[in-house]
Scaffold this active site. Structure first.
Site, PDB file in Angstrom:
ATOM      1  N   CYS A 186       0.849  -1.205   0.000  1.00 15.55           N
ATOM      2  CA  CYS A 186       0.000   0.000   0.000  1.00 15.55           C
ATOM      3  C   CYS A 186       0.879   1.247   0.000  1.00 15.55           C
ATOM      4  O   CYS A 186       0.622   2.211  -0.735  1.00 15.55           O
ATOM      5  CB  CYS A 186      -0.896   0.035   1.234  1.00 15.55           C
ATOM      6  SG  CYS A 186      -2.065  -1.311   1.369  1.00 15.55           S
ATOM      7  N   ASP A 195      35.124  17.866  19.243  1.00 13.75           N
ATOM      8  CA  ASP A 195      35.618  19.231  19.403  1.00 13.75           C
ATOM      9  C   ASP A 195      35.895  19.431  20.898  1.00 13.75           C
ATOM     10  O   ASP A 195      35.314  18.743  21.737  1.00 13.75           O
ATOM     11  CB  ASP A 195      34.543  20.211  18.915  1.00 13.75           C
ATOM     12  CG  ASP A 195      34.924  21.657  19.193  1.00 13.75           C
ATOM     13  OD1 ASP A 195      36.041  22.039  18.829  1.00 13.75           O
ATOM     14  OD2 ASP A 195      34.103  22.367  19.806  1.00 13.75           O
ATOM     15  N   ASP A 220      29.855  21.747  18.392  1.00 13.83           N
ATOM     16  CA  ASP A 220      28.795  22.649  18.848  1.00 13.83           C
ATOM     17  C   ASP A 220      28.854  24.018  18.203  1.00 13.83           C
ATOM     18  O   ASP A 220      27.983  24.850  18.437  1.00 13.83           O
ATOM     19  CB  ASP A 220      28.863  22.822  20.371  1.00 13.83           C
ATOM     20  CG  ASP A 220      30.055  23.677  20.796  1.00 13.83           C
ATOM     21  OD1 ASP A 220      31.105  23.580  20.132  1.00 13.83           O
ATOM     22  OD2 ASP A 220      29.935  24.427  21.779  1.00 13.83           O
ATOM     23  N   ASP A 264      32.549  23.979  13.430  1.00 12.99           N
ATOM     24  CA  ASP A 264      32.470  22.519  13.305  1.00 12.99           C
ATOM     25  C   ASP A 264      31.559  22.083  12.161  1.00 12.99           C
ATOM     26  O   ASP A 264      31.521  20.894  11.822  1.00 12.99           O
ATOM     27  CB  ASP A 264      31.939  21.906  14.608  1.00 12.99           C
ATOM     28  CG  ASP A 264      32.830  22.204  15.797  1.00 12.99           C
ATOM     29  OD1 ASP A 264      34.058  22.110  15.650  1.00 12.99           O
ATOM     30  OD2 ASP A 264      32.293  22.535  16.876  1.00 12.99           O
TER      31      ASP A 264
END
Length: 753
Positions: free
Chosen positions: A34, A441, A641, A645
């Site tokens: 379906c 990081d 963050d 990055d």
């Protein structure tokens, strides 16, 4: 809205055309085939660039040009093959939930009545098969079961056939319809077979039991599927339904949907905050654990930002609504979880292709089974041919195959959301289990990202109170990022600023100002040396020791001598060392990249137990380092963050953003950790591993079930031991297979990550 600047294989879209992407609840889907049908109808609708359907979440998305096609066009395309899209609704998710509840109740009622009417047919067929009147009773009762309580199977199969498509309903309609019509013929014209010396059999009980068992399977499946989306329901439950607003100095209770930006709202003790906004008066502690993962309530007073869904504690305050409806942080989290639950893992795309051709292949096998039995079946060849071909159609229902991957993905994404891990798509959830290298990081990821004063050393301790006010005034006017750390430290010591004059800044070195005709300096060693200011040897040796500990040293002096030194450090998060150790125990290599100097990088890496690190790394270097690891055959997860990055996050196989980081980092990343706790990284990888194991188990059982079931249904064992699978047993087995796959996926809810 966004501009898609590309040319697809099937359609050319100019860069100027505006495409929009919308997700809709779908109703009426009963199996993976379906979903394939709905997806193909949407994909080939004029103006649609791409589309996808998720069977488990009962949702579809389409990216289309609104100048060419409208929402009504999409709905008409889907309706033409027997399904529907929910497009005109203020709360489509709630409407879908209401429809699912209605569908569940409808299936339950039909099942009850089917079972009531099936029981006498079953008794007659099993124990009174030679009772002539019993055949007529069975014919009437079976007709009611098939064409009233089971009419949906036939209606949908017909709509599919008009477009040259087939799904589970096609298999059910063919198998039960053929068995019933053959039985009706034998009831009405028994002499046709008598003249050929064959006793005519009827199979009413097989047809009705198949309908009843499949309805039971659908009922259990609907109930189980509703459990897989419980994470969404919990998140939606964080939103209050009504809110108290102030209009013309009067308090009025209004629906949450009526709140607009700029409204003044009242939040009382124990209430959930309704929208994102800013506190305008009053104060209270707010539990923000659902957003930040931090268990300690946060004090909110004037101008503090508050978020929808967070829980007010004992105080009361007024707030100004800033982000409402779909713009709130909570709405964004809900949307991300919904999109992830509706996205497809790479393995699911393969399963969809299989499901798309599975039903036609099964019909072909059924026809081949029928022909083979006619040729080789002897005197009872026709009877065996009919029974075996019907059984093949019944047992080969692709429900289990269609549910295998999406149910596991839905539960996995929901489990992640409950543990402060937001997963944007199924691909990253599936890919996570292969990760064998993690790049971290430093600032804001391993460390808190907030420089703080770590040490203070006054040349003459008794002078600290005398000069602290001057230092506070100097640093309050400085624009240097580290100055804020000194200001916060001094304010915490309850220091009052003195009024300084003739403030001057020296770029890259520090600042100066005058107080009572004396000149004061705050800055680095270079500034102190430039001004020829004397520094005590104890201060020098202490400063060198702090630098060796990866701390930044700030000098405070007057025109004659250095009065004090301060060390600034970005503290390592309390859980970083533990999280890194867990990753290493999982067989994952951990790397740290930072823009800080080698000494700082070395000190941090040594403290948290990282063996591989690089300092003085530029943003482009992070992406290049990621590529280098990938070229060595590693599957790389990048955790960051900041904006610096984002390039590496985009390059990595699995990208993870810290929830308190920059917006661009969270936009690029496929996973976002709402909490700042690095322990969420090994949790995310363990969740991925558990989900993939669940998917593989589901696919194994779905495939092995069909690989064993179809040959048995075709009668492969009959020449050896006379065993022929009964269509009723096939119907029960088909229902059990779907429920077992969903139940296995739901086990993920109980795993500990």
């Amino acid at each position: 809205m966004k501009t898609i600047m590309e040319i697809t294989d099937s359609k050319e879209i100019s860069a100027s055309e505006q495409l929009i992407k919308r997700t809709f609840p779908v109703t009426g889907m009963t199996c993976a085939a379906c979903a394939v049908s709905v997806e193909s109808m949407l994909t080939y609708t004029p103006g649609v660039v791409s589309a996808g359907v998720n069977f488990a979440s009962q949702s579809a998305w389409a990216e289309f040009n609104p100048e060419i096609t409208s929402l009504d066009d999409l709905q008409k395309a889907v309706r033409s093959i027997g399904y529907d899209l929910i497009i005109d609704s203020e709360d489509p998710s709630q409407e879908q939930y209401d429809l699912q509840r209605k569908q569940y109740e409808d299936i339950r009622k039909r099942l009850i009545w089917s079972a009531v009417l099936t029981f006498p047919v079953f008794i007659i067929g099993m124990f009174f098969m030679d009772w002539e009147m019993g055949k007529w009773i069975s014919m009437i009762l079976s007709g009611i079961v098939l064409f009233y309580f089971g009419k949906k199977f036939f209606v949908t199969a017909w709509k599919q056939a008009k477009f040259g498509k087939a799904n589970m309903d096609t298999l059910v309609a063919l198998s039960t319809g053929i068995a019933y019509l053959f039985s009706v013929f034998n009831t009405l014209f028994p002499h046709f077979w008598h003249e050929q010396g064959i006793h005519p059999h009827v199979y009413y009980e097989a047809a009705v039991v198949i309908i009843t068992f499949i309805s039971l399977g659908k009922l259990l499946e609907e109930k189980a599927k509703s459990n897989t989306s419980s994470a969404i329901k919990k998140l939606m439950g964080l939103q209050p339904k009504t809110v108290k607003a102030i209009f013309e100095n009067e308090e009025v209770e209004i629906p949450i949907s009526s709140v607009r930006e700029g409204y003044t709202l009242i939040v009382r003790p124990g209430e959930k905050i309704p929208v994102d906004g800013i506190v305008s008066s009053g104060q209270s502690y707010v539990d923000e654990s659902m957003i930040t993962g931090e268990p300690v309530p946060v004090l909110k007073s004037n101008d503090a930002v508050v978020f929808a869904g967070t829980l007010n504690q004992k105080g009361s305050f007024h707030m100004i609504a800033k982000k409402v409806g779909s713009e709130t942080v909570l709405a964004g989290i809900i949307r991300m979880v919904q999109e992830a639950q509706g996205s497809k893992a790479p393995v699911q795309k393969l399963v969809d292709k299989i499901a798309g051709v599975f039903v036609p292949i099964v019909i072909g096998i059924s026809i081949l089974t029928f022909i083979t039995w006619i040729i080789l079946g002897g005197d009872n060849g026709f009877t065996y041919a009919l029974l075996s071909s019907v059984t093949v159609l019944v047992i080969a229902c692709p429900c289990a195959l269609g549910l295998a991957t999406p149910t596991a993905i839905m539960v996995g994404v929901g489990k992640g959301a409950e543990n402060n891990i937001l997963i944007k798509d199924a691909e990253s959830l599936e890919q996570g289990h292969r990760v064998n290298a993690v790049i971290l990081d430093k600032t804001g990821t391993i460390t808190e990202g907030k420089p703080q004063v770590a040490d203070v050393f006054w040349a003459t301790p008794e002078n600290s109170r005398k000069y602290s006010g001057i230092l506070l005034s100097l640093e309050s006017q400085s624009e240097h990022p580290l100055a804020e750390a000194v200001v916060n430290h001094l304010k915490g010591e309850m220091v009052k600023p003195d009024h300084v004059t003739q403030f001057e800044s020296f770029t890259g070195r520090g600042v100066m100002a005058k107080f009572n005709n004396e000149t004061y300096y705050v800055g680095n060693l270079k500034l102190i040396q430039e001004k020829g200011i004397y520094t005590d040897t104890k201060l020098f040796s202490t400063a060198e020791r702090w630098q060796g500990e990866a701390k930044t040293v700030i000098y405070f002096a007057n025109s004659h001598q250095t009065l004090a030194i301060f060390s600034i450090a970005d503290k390592i998060k309390a859980t970083s060392k533990e999280a890194i150790k867990r990753l290493q125990e999982m067989g994952i290599e951990v790397y740290m990249l930072t823009g800080d100097n080698y000494h700082t990088a070395n000190a941090v890496a040594d403290e948290v137990g990282i063996k591989h690190f690089k300092g003085e790394v530029l943003p482009s270097d992070k992406a290049e380092f990621t590529r280098t690891l990938q070229s060595e055959g590693k599957i790389v997860a990048m955790v960051g963050d900041g904006i610096n990055d984002s390039h590496a996050l985009a390059q990595a196989d699995v990208s993870i953003a810290m929830g308190k980081g920059s917006d661009i980092a969270m936009d690029v990343a496929k996973m976002t950790l709402i909490t700042s706790d690095l322990n969420s990284i090994p949790k995310a990888i363990k969740l991925s591993r558990s989900t993939v194991i669940g998917i593989r188990q589901n696919l194994f059982w779905a495939f092995i079930y069909n690989l064993i079931g179809i040959p048995l249904a075709a009668g492969i064992l009959f020449p050896l031991n006379g065993f022929l699978l009964d269509p009723m047993i096939a119907g029960a087995a088909m229902a059990f297979s779907s429920v077992s796959v969903v139940a296995n996926s739901l086990r993920l809810k109980r795993i500990k990550i």
